[in-house]
Design a protein around this motif. Structure first.
Motif, PDB file in Angstrom:
ATOM      1  N   ALA A 101      96.695  67.565 -52.363  1.00  0.00           N
ATOM      2  CA  ALA A 101      96.602  68.974 -52.036  1.00  0.00           C
ATOM      3  C   ALA A 101      96.549  70.039 -53.261  1.00  0.00           C
ATOM      4  N   THR A 102      97.118  69.714 -54.483  1.00  0.00           N
ATOM      5  CA  THR A 102      97.301  70.482 -55.762  1.00  0.00           C
ATOM      6  C   THR A 102      95.920  70.408 -56.243  1.00  0.00           C
ATOM      7  N   ASN A 103      95.094  69.225 -56.318  1.00  0.00           N
ATOM      8  CA  ASN A 103      93.991  68.792 -57.095  1.00  0.00           C
ATOM      9  C   ASN A 103      92.816  69.749 -56.024  1.00  0.00           C
ATOM     10  N   LEU A 104      93.172  69.848 -54.740  1.00  0.00           N
ATOM     11  CA  LEU A 104      92.150  70.358 -53.839  1.00  0.00           C
ATOM     12  C   LEU A 104      92.340  72.071 -54.149  1.00  0.00           C
ATOM     13  N   SER A 105      93.295  72.329 -54.367  1.00  0.00           N
ATOM     14  CA  SER A 105      93.598  73.991 -54.426  1.00  0.00           C
ATOM     15  C   SER A 105      92.843  74.280 -55.759  1.00  0.00           C
ATOM     16  N   LEU A 106      92.883  73.591 -56.788  1.00  0.00           N
ATOM     17  CA  LEU A 106      92.199  73.714 -58.101  1.00  0.00           C
ATOM     18  C   LEU A 106      90.581  73.525 -58.087  1.00  0.00           C
ATOM     19  N   LEU A 107      90.252  72.512 -57.339  1.00  0.00           N
ATOM     20  CA  LEU A 107      88.938  72.297 -57.061  1.00  0.00           C
ATOM     21  C   LEU A 107      88.093  73.188 -56.425  1.00  0.00           C
ATOM     22  N   LYS A 123      78.799  68.131 -57.115  1.00  0.00           N
ATOM     23  CA  LYS A 123      79.953  67.181 -57.491  1.00  0.00           C
ATOM     24  C   LYS A 123      81.382  67.584 -57.380  1.00  0.00           C
ATOM     25  N   LEU A 124      81.613  68.796 -57.637  1.00  0.00           N
ATOM     26  CA  LEU A 124      83.132  69.487 -57.346  1.00  0.00           C
ATOM     27  C   LEU A 124      83.359  69.408 -55.618  1.00  0.00           C
ATOM     28  N   ALA A 125      82.495  69.559 -54.848  1.00  0.00           N
ATOM     29  CA  ALA A 125      82.638  69.532 -53.457  1.00  0.00           C
ATOM     30  C   ALA A 125      82.898  68.231 -52.948  1.00  0.00           C
ATOM     31  N   ALA A 126      82.391  67.228 -53.592  1.00  0.00           N
ATOM     32  CA  ALA A 126      82.555  65.740 -53.217  1.00  0.00           C
ATOM     33  C   ALA A 126      83.848  65.407 -53.844  1.00  0.00           C
ATOM     34  N   LEU A 127      84.407  65.890 -54.952  1.00  0.00           N
ATOM     35  CA  LEU A 127      85.699  65.489 -55.218  1.00  0.00           C
ATOM     36  C   LEU A 127      86.607  66.221 -54.335  1.00  0.00           C
ATOM     37  N   ALA A 128      86.419  67.293 -54.010  1.00  0.00           N
ATOM     38  CA  ALA A 128      87.337  68.035 -52.837  1.00  0.00           C
ATOM     39  C   ALA A 128      87.221  67.307 -51.668  1.00  0.00           C
ATOM     40  N   ASN A 142      89.614  64.169 -52.073  1.00  0.00           N
ATOM     41  CA  ASN A 142      91.126  64.727 -52.119  1.00  0.00           C
ATOM     42  C   ASN A 142      91.534  65.386 -50.687  1.00  0.00           C
ATOM     43  N   GLY A 143      90.575  65.948 -49.882  1.00  0.00           N
ATOM     44  CA  GLY A 143      90.945  66.496 -48.687  1.00  0.00           C
ATOM     45  C   GLY A 143      90.044  66.166 -47.656  1.00  0.00           C
ATOM     46  N   PRO A 144      89.981  64.933 -47.005  1.00  0.00           N
ATOM     47  CA  PRO A 144      88.905  64.559 -46.192  1.00  0.00           C
ATOM     48  C   PRO A 144      89.302  65.280 -44.744  1.00  0.00           C
ATOM     49  N   ASN A 145      90.356  65.805 -44.631  1.00  0.00           N
ATOM     50  CA  ASN A 145      90.689  66.606 -43.280  1.00  0.00           C
ATOM     51  C   ASN A 145      90.813  68.148 -43.406  1.00  0.00           C
ATOM     52  N   ASN A 146      90.500  68.380 -44.795  1.00  0.00           N
ATOM     53  CA  ASN A 146      90.560  69.911 -45.134  1.00  0.00           C
ATOM     54  C   ASN A 146      88.949  70.441 -44.888  1.00  0.00           C
ATOM     55  N   ALA A 147      89.231  71.521 -43.832  1.00  0.00           N
ATOM     56  CA  ALA A 147      87.973  72.196 -43.635  1.00  0.00           C
ATOM     57  C   ALA A 147      87.241  72.920 -44.591  1.00  0.00           C
ATOM     58  N   GLY A 148      88.104  73.427 -45.799  1.00  0.00           N
ATOM     59  CA  GLY A 148      87.520  74.096 -47.008  1.00  0.00           C
ATOM     60  C   GLY A 148      86.561  73.110 -47.786  1.00  0.00           C
ATOM     61  N   ALA A 149      87.072  71.783 -47.736  1.00  0.00           N
ATOM     62  CA  ALA A 149      86.291  70.845 -48.584  1.00  0.00           C
ATOM     63  C   ALA A 149      84.895  70.897 -47.977  1.00  0.00           C
ATOM     64  N   TRP A 150      84.824  70.872 -46.694  1.00  0.00           N
ATOM     65  CA  TRP A 150      83.464  70.766 -46.111  1.00  0.00           C
ATOM     66  C   TRP A 150      82.708  71.836 -46.074  1.00  0.00           C
ATOM     67  N   LEU A 151      83.269  73.234 -45.903  1.00  0.00           N
ATOM     68  CA  LEU A 151      82.694  74.379 -45.957  1.00  0.00           C
ATOM     69  C   LEU A 151      81.880  74.335 -47.449  1.00  0.00           C
ATOM     70  N   LEU A 154      82.513  71.947 -38.405  1.00  0.00           N
ATOM     71  CA  LEU A 154      82.764  72.691 -37.181  1.00  0.00           C
ATOM     72  C   LEU A 154      83.365  72.189 -36.242  1.00  0.00           C
ATOM     73  N   ARG A 155      83.686  70.702 -36.498  1.00  0.00           N
ATOM     74  CA  ARG A 155      84.583  69.906 -35.813  1.00  0.00           C
ATOM     75  C   ARG A 155      85.985  70.485 -35.916  1.00  0.00           C
ATOM     76  N   MET A 156      86.236  70.960 -37.204  1.00  0.00           N
ATOM     77  CA  MET A 156      87.467  71.507 -37.545  1.00  0.00           C
ATOM     78  C   MET A 156      87.752  72.980 -37.219  1.00  0.00           C
ATOM     79  N   ALA A 157      86.674  73.545 -36.808  1.00  0.00           N
ATOM     80  CA  ALA A 157      86.998  75.278 -36.565  1.00  0.00           C
ATOM     81  C   ALA A 157      87.803  75.597 -35.267  1.00  0.00           C
ATOM     82  N   ASN A 158      88.742  76.480 -35.349  1.00  0.00           N
ATOM     83  CA  ASN A 158      89.798  76.913 -34.365  1.00  0.00           C
ATOM     84  C   ASN A 158      89.177  77.591 -33.332  1.00  0.00           C
ATOM     85  N   ASN A 159      88.162  78.279 -33.400  1.00  0.00           N
ATOM     86  CA  ASN A 159      87.354  79.150 -32.174  1.00  0.00           C
ATOM     87  C   ASN A 159      86.080  79.583 -32.813  1.00  0.00           C
TER      88      ASN A 159
END
Length: 777
Positions: free
Chosen positions: A576-582, A600-605, A608-617, A640-645
């Motif tokens: 989570a720390t890596n993700l917030s920095l990346l 490259k940075l998005a792939a690293l994100a 580190n966060g395969p279930n984080n919507a921000g990384a896929w965005l 979009l599978r992770m979008a809430n509404n």
């Protein structure tokens, strides 16, 4: 908690023939022997303590909690009882404070496992053999310690240690009161659960479950008032502790309610049940253990186990799949929420169910009159499950937190200011400063402290002449300056004002601009994990940091540490720390038209966060910016599978369309810039494109295009002036001054008249006396 000790325990043999067994009068039944349970608790405590100490590492932890315990100026509200406990440990005047906090976390984690072992052994009962019950209790404690979530919570010094331990102590007292039919013990149970609730308001649900368990058994023997009164009185006193603290601090009822509303508390129907909660359990437990837990459900139908099994089933449901529905889902960026505690209670229920399932399977496989065989099967089953669970634990590098913090500091200039964007990064950097004395010359300032008036006042008092922090925000002259200095951000703020619902966080871009503008000339300004529209369009990546202005910023090495193999196979707090920095780095690369680096940075994100919507965005936007529609669609589908509404989906599609448009504009502007034959139509189209790119803050595209155009038409006043404006906005101030000087040689009066209203050059602080008549062209 009830174990229905007046009924047949799990391992009692069923009568095969002969007379019916004698009826046992509940009041005449002797109390359960507690020796096997105490033995199980002691063995589990020692075993878990040894394991956790072996993995303790150097004491520096990822996560937001260490910083909260060590730093009295930590601008985030943390769970109260954990905060007091952590600061008491940190105040011990010897040794390394970070190591002390980590050791205290280990001790609390081991004690929680011991309490779970005690309850599991007592629920099994001693009649089939004390060794069998003790073996089951030790198994429950060890299995709980080896769940990845609990191990990570211990390693990060999470408040879950205190919350879960207090909860289990309270449940143990309730269980003892039920088994001994002594209502007085309920007061101690309510007291412990009350302190757990003061630490995490959502644990008020636990009080309801304990009350139902007590009423379900003791209510048949004594009056309801004798059950309800001690439990409620014990619970009520500690629950009022946060309110009393708020009054002592002078916050009053309004302040208390404001903070309470930003923390999870019971409110039925606020969220929706996590019907797929079983999928969340799979990473925590092996199939062997989950299978044993399913077998343990037989305890719901077995005489002697119904009460305890029902209670733990309710705990699992309340803290697992139904927890979002039973607690508020609102949150504040200024309040640290600890979801590990609820998850851990659900995991504890799984662990107890697993050893109950083993006991049932052992009873089925062995002859019921051979206790030694049942014990041997039980011991083998526990050993297998513990071994499988240990083998499945993710690898952890305990030194990674220290290495990352030191690397970030090494990338920072002398006497620099690091503005942090989240609690984890703030905690990591402040902890290594306070506990290890590293780089005390650096000022670590949280962006969330800048957003809160009371914390801005504290920062101003702390740093005095070292930093300028505006206590009254916005400044009086801001409404006249911002339209000139930051027209894009000011326009967005006005749009938000028109729509209503303006919050302190909506001022972030302008607040950071004010802080940087007031301090950049005195100290280097760096940003860690900060997402801001003007910053990501301008800041220079330096390792894991963004530097603005760019002058004096070197090259960093911290990013290499995160990209190293295995950096994301560690604990979840590190990821989570890596993700917030990346993510801000990926956004900066995309907005500065460095698409390969952004991808490259998005792939690293994502790693580190395969279930984080921000990384896929971030991945989808990087692909769209590069003009790769198919790849953008693939990443978009995952997001979009992770979008809430539906609104989030619509906003997302708008962002992707915007990135595709930005890419098209960048390509067209680059084509227009290389035209060797520049006529009025070509110049007009180039100016139109430049105006659109300025509106989108596409400064890197403008810089590249103007560089090419200047090679074709050197000495062109408009190109010199606009390129100088780009450099000034990017924070390349020396280059901007040199280009302004070249433009002055062409037409001094034109430069001077434009700069009277052109806010793009504000950081240059250009004044008329700097240009003498002799500099005219």
């Amino acid at each position: 908690m009830s174990s229905d000790s007046y009924q047949k325990p799990l391992d009692d043999p069923w009568p095969v023939s002969g007379d019916a067994p004698a009826v046992v009068i509940p009041e005449d039944e002797p109390p359960t022997n507690v020796s096997p349970a105490m033995l199980a608790a002691l063995a589990a405590f020692v075993g878990v303590l040894v394991y956790l100490l072996f993995h303790l590492g150097n004491g520096l932890a990822f996560g937001p909690w260490q910083g909260a315990y060590l730093d009295a100026a930590f601008p985030y509200r943390a769970p109260l009882i954990s905060l007091w406990t952590g600061r008491a440990v940190a105040a011990i005047p010897f040794g390394d404070a970070a190591r002390r906090l980590s050791f205290a976390s280990v001790m609390l984690g081991a004690l929680a496992c011991a309490m779970l072992a005690l309850m599991a052994a007592r629920a099994l009962g001693a009649r089939p053999g004390g060794i069998t019950a003790a073996c089951g209790g030790v198994g429950a404690g060890l299995l709980f310690a080896l769940t990845p979530a609990w191990s990570n919570a211990v390693a990060s010094n999470s408040p879950a240690m205190v919350t879960v331990l207090l909860s289990l102590i309270g449940l143990a007292f309730v269980q003892h009161a039920i088994e001994t039919r002594t209502a007085g013990w309920l007061a101690y149970g309510g007291l412990a659960i009350g302190f757990a609730t003061a630490n995490d308001p959502s644990f008020a649900i636990l009080f309801v479950i304990a009350l139902l368990a007590a009423l379900g058994t003791l209510g048949e023997r004594i009056s309801v008032a004798r059950v309800f009164a001690p439990l409620l009185c014990g619970f009520a006193a500690p629950v009022l502790v946060p309110f009393a603290r708020s009054l002592v601090l002078g916050e009053g009822l309004d302040g208390f309610l404001a903070h309470a509303m930003a923390t999870a508390y019971p409110t039925i129907g606020d969220g929706v049940p996590r019907l797929g909660f079983g999928l969340e359990l799979r990473p925590q437990f092996s199939w062997v253990m989950l299978g044993a837990t399913l077998a343990g459900m037989t305890a719901l139908f077995t005489p002697g186990m119904r009460g305890a099994a029902t209670t733990w089933a309710l705990l699992f449901l309340a803290m697992g799949p139904f927890w979002p529905m039973l607690t508020n889902q609102r949150s504040s960026a200024y309040v640290l929420r600890d979801t590990d505690a609820a998850t851990s209670i659900a995991s504890a229920a799984v662990c107890i169910g697993a050893v109950w399932g083993l006991a049932w399977l052992a009873r089925v496989l062995a002859r019921r009159d051979r206790g030694a065989t049942i014990t041997a099967l039980m011991a083998c089953g526990v050993a297998i499950m513990v071994g499988v669970q240990y083998a499945a634990l993710p690898k952890r590098d305990a030194a990674r937190a220290d290495a990352l913090a030191r690397s970030i500091f090494a990338d920072s200039g002398t006497n620099a200011v690091i503005v942090t964007g989240d609690a984890r990064t703030t905690s990591l950097l402040r902890t290594i400063q306070l506990a290890r004395g590293v780089r005390r010359d650096l000022a670590v300032v949280s962006v969330h402290a800048l957003e809160q008036p009371e914390w801005r006042a504290r920062l101003a008092a702390t740093y005095r002449d070292e930093l300028r922090v505006v206590t009254d925000f916005p400044p009086d002259n801001a409404w006249t300056r911002w339209p000139v200095e930051r027209p894009n951000e000011f326009g967005l703020l006005n749009a938000t004002l028109r729509d209503g619902g303006l919050q302190e966080g909506d001022f972030r871009d302008l607040l950071l601009w004010e802080f940087m503008r007031d301090n950049f000339s005195a100290r280097p300004i760096l940003f860690a994990g900060v997402t801001s529209a003007w910053l990501t369009a301008r800041g220079k990546p330096v390792g894991m940091l963004l530097a603005y202005p760019r002058e004096g910023a070197g090259e960093g090495n911290a990013l290499a540490l995160v990209t190293a193999a295995g950096a994301f196979d560690t604990d979840q707090e590190m990821a989570a720390t890596n993700l917030s920095l990346l993510l801000p780095l990926a956004e900066a690369s995309r907005r500065q038209n460095d698409v390969p680096q952004a991808e490259k940075l998005a792939a690293l994100a994502r790693e580190n966060g395969p279930n984080n919507a921000g990384a896929w965005l971030s991945s989808a936007r990087a692909a769209a910016r590069g003009g790769r529609r198919e790849q953008a669609v693939a990443f978009s589908a995952r997001y979009l599978r992770m979008a809430n509404n539906p609104r989030e989906m619509k906003d997302f599609l708008g962002l992707i369309e915007e990135d595709l448009q930005r890419n098209a504009l960048a390509v067209e502007f680059s084509t227009a810039a290389i035209q060797t034959e520049v006529n009025d139509a070509t110049r007009m189209r180039r100016d139109q494109l430049a105006e659109m790119l300025w509106g989108l803050d596409e400064l890197s595209v403008l810089a590249t295009g103007y560089d090419v155009a200047m090679q074709i038409g050197p000495g062109d006043f408009e190109l010199l002036y606009e390129r100088a404006a780009v450099n000034a906005q990017l924070g390349e101030l020396d280059i901007a001054r040199a280009l302004v000087g070249e433009a002055v040689k062409v037409d001094f009066q034109k430069v001077w008249s434009r700069m009277q209203w052109d806010g793009r050059f504000y950081l240059l602080e250009v004044k008329r006396p700097e240009f003498t008549p002799g500099t005219r062209g």
